[in-house]
Write a protein that holds these residues in place. Structure first.
Motif, PDB file in Angstrom:
ATOM      1  N   PRO A 156      78.535  11.568  54.253  1.00  0.00           N
ATOM      2  CA  PRO A 156      77.234  11.966  54.812  1.00  0.00           C
ATOM      3  C   PRO A 156      76.065  11.105  54.317  1.00  0.00           C
ATOM      4  O   PRO A 156      75.087  10.929  55.022  1.00  0.00           O
ATOM      5  CB  PRO A 156      77.061  13.413  54.349  1.00  0.00           C
ATOM      6  CG  PRO A 156      78.395  13.879  53.940  1.00  0.00           C
ATOM      7  CD  PRO A 156      79.206  12.683  53.587  1.00  0.00           C
ATOM      8  N   ARG A 157      76.185  10.558  53.129  1.00  0.00           N
ATOM      9  CA  ARG A 157      75.131   9.687  52.578  1.00  0.00           C
ATOM     10  C   ARG A 157      74.905   8.466  53.463  1.00  0.00           C
ATOM     11  O   ARG A 157      73.810   7.946  53.572  1.00  0.00           O
ATOM     12  CB  ARG A 157      75.542   9.263  51.155  1.00  0.00           C
ATOM     13  CG  ARG A 157      74.889   8.011  50.605  1.00  0.00           C
ATOM     14  CD  ARG A 157      73.506   8.303  50.077  1.00  0.00           C
ATOM     15  NE  ARG A 157      73.043   7.327  49.134  1.00  0.00           N
ATOM     16  CZ  ARG A 157      72.209   6.338  49.429  1.00  0.00           C
ATOM     17  NH1 ARG A 157      71.802   6.150  50.646  1.00  0.00           N
ATOM     18  NH2 ARG A 157      71.786   5.512  48.496  1.00  0.00           N
ATOM     19  N   SER A 161      70.708   8.153  58.836  1.00  0.00           N
ATOM     20  CA  SER A 161      69.818   7.605  59.853  1.00  0.00           C
ATOM     21  C   SER A 161      70.525   6.471  60.584  1.00  0.00           C
ATOM     22  O   SER A 161      71.562   5.978  60.149  1.00  0.00           O
ATOM     23  CB  SER A 161      68.530   7.080  59.206  1.00  0.00           C
ATOM     24  OG  SER A 161      68.805   5.915  58.452  1.00  0.00           O
ATOM     25  N   ARG A 162      69.944   6.083  61.683  1.00  0.00           N
ATOM     26  CA  ARG A 162      70.498   4.990  62.478  1.00  0.00           C
ATOM     27  C   ARG A 162      70.540   3.692  61.679  1.00  0.00           C
ATOM     28  O   ARG A 162      71.490   2.927  61.754  1.00  0.00           O
ATOM     29  CB  ARG A 162      69.646   4.831  63.729  1.00  0.00           C
ATOM     30  CG  ARG A 162      70.223   3.926  64.748  1.00  0.00           C
ATOM     31  CD  ARG A 162      69.407   3.991  66.004  1.00  0.00           C
ATOM     32  NE  ARG A 162      68.546   2.829  66.020  1.00  0.00           N
ATOM     33  CZ  ARG A 162      67.431   2.721  66.695  1.00  0.00           C
ATOM     34  NH1 ARG A 162      67.005   3.728  67.399  1.00  0.00           N
ATOM     35  NH2 ARG A 162      66.743   1.617  66.680  1.00  0.00           N
ATOM     36  N   TYR A 163      69.507   3.469  60.872  1.00  0.00           N
ATOM     37  CA  TYR A 163      69.440   2.253  60.068  1.00  0.00           C
ATOM     38  C   TYR A 163      70.500   2.236  58.971  1.00  0.00           C
ATOM     39  O   TYR A 163      71.075   1.196  58.669  1.00  0.00           O
ATOM     40  CB  TYR A 163      68.042   2.103  59.465  1.00  0.00           C
ATOM     41  CG  TYR A 163      66.977   2.040  60.512  1.00  0.00           C
ATOM     42  CD1 TYR A 163      66.879   0.937  61.363  1.00  0.00           C
ATOM     43  CD2 TYR A 163      66.097   3.097  60.701  1.00  0.00           C
ATOM     44  CE1 TYR A 163      65.920   0.881  62.352  1.00  0.00           C
ATOM     45  CE2 TYR A 163      65.132   3.057  61.682  1.00  0.00           C
ATOM     46  CZ  TYR A 163      65.039   1.946  62.515  1.00  0.00           C
ATOM     47  OH  TYR A 163      64.095   1.898  63.496  1.00  0.00           O
ATOM     48  N   GLU A 164      70.749   3.393  58.418  1.00  0.00           N
ATOM     49  CA  GLU A 164      71.770   3.502  57.374  1.00  0.00           C
ATOM     50  C   GLU A 164      73.158   3.228  57.950  1.00  0.00           C
ATOM     51  O   GLU A 164      73.966   2.533  57.344  1.00  0.00           O
ATOM     52  CB  GLU A 164      71.727   4.901  56.736  1.00  0.00           C
ATOM     53  CG  GLU A 164      72.473   5.027  55.457  1.00  0.00           C
ATOM     54  CD  GLU A 164      71.898   4.171  54.337  1.00  0.00           C
ATOM     55  OE1 GLU A 164      72.690   3.661  53.532  1.00  0.00           O
ATOM     56  OE2 GLU A 164      70.665   3.988  54.273  1.00  0.00           O
ATOM     57  N   VAL A 165      73.425   3.758  59.135  1.00  0.00           N
ATOM     58  CA  VAL A 165      74.712   3.531  59.799  1.00  0.00           C
ATOM     59  C   VAL A 165      74.900   2.045  60.088  1.00  0.00           C
ATOM     60  O   VAL A 165      75.968   1.481  59.816  1.00  0.00           O
ATOM     61  CB  VAL A 165      74.810   4.364  61.099  1.00  0.00           C
ATOM     62  CG1 VAL A 165      76.022   3.960  61.921  1.00  0.00           C
ATOM     63  CG2 VAL A 165      74.849   5.854  60.780  1.00  0.00           C
TER      64      VAL A 165
END
Length: 191
Positions: A156-157, A161-165
């Motif tokens: 989950p971390r 967000s889209r940027y994290e993915v």
């Protein structure tokens, strides 16, 4: 320089030693420049790769002891399996490959890990996979892909967000496509 202090095949380190040095390397990644980050990645990779060298450990003797009655009525323990000085030995690595990779994913998935630290951890992944070599990668390809999919992408971390993915996917793409797929796998394994 530090790699010379910890030779790969000396067999004197424990899993706790490796974890302690890895923790220090990860903590140092935050303020490190590119050259220092590369050196830290090589040291951490060297320590983790050394856990894959098989070490001979004695096998715990689980044979049961029998009771023998003496003539005077006292019970005396006697080993009915033979002399105890003949102990079997087993060769096994300090950590399994799963445990070794979990050491890195644990640090990567920490909530307080900065983006810079996380990039440094992927530098360690790249150095580790390079150090382990093509034969390790070909033999453990499914384990490596499974690790990235279950320990990194699904966490989950890494999907907040889209940027994290996109950030996580780009890091994994560099490892799986560029390092493993192009440079490490042989032609037959690529097919």
């Amino acid at each position: 320089m530090l790699i010379l202090i910890y030779p790969a095949g000396d067999g004197t380190r424990s899993a706790a030693d490796v974890e302690n040095i890895l923790n220090l390397c990860v903590k140092s990644l935050e303020g490190a420049d590119q050259l220092t980050r590369s050196s830290l990645a090589k040291l951490a990779a060297h320590m983790l790769a050394s856990t894959q060298v098989e070490k001979v450990v004695p096998v715990v003797d689980t044979a049961k002891k029998g009771k023998k009655t003496r003539r005077d009525g006292d019970d005396e323990d006697e080993d009915i399996t033979g002399p105890s000085h003949v102990a079997a030995e087993e060769a096994k690595p300090i950590m399994t490959p799963v445990e070794m990779f979990t050491q890195l994913s644990t640090h990567f998935n920490k909530p307080q890990a900065s983006r810079r630290t996380r990039v440094g951890i992927f530098d360690i992944y790249a150095a580790l996979i390079t150090l382990l070599g093509p034969s390790f990668v070909e033999g453990n390809y499914a384990l490596i892909v499974n690790h990235f999919m279950t320990e990194i992408i699904v966490n989950p971390r890494n999907s907040g967000s889209r940027y994290e993915v996109l950030f996580v996917r780009s890091l994994i793409e560099v490892i799986l496509r560029d390092l493993v797929g192009v440079r490490m796998l042989g032609e037959q394994a690529q097919i």
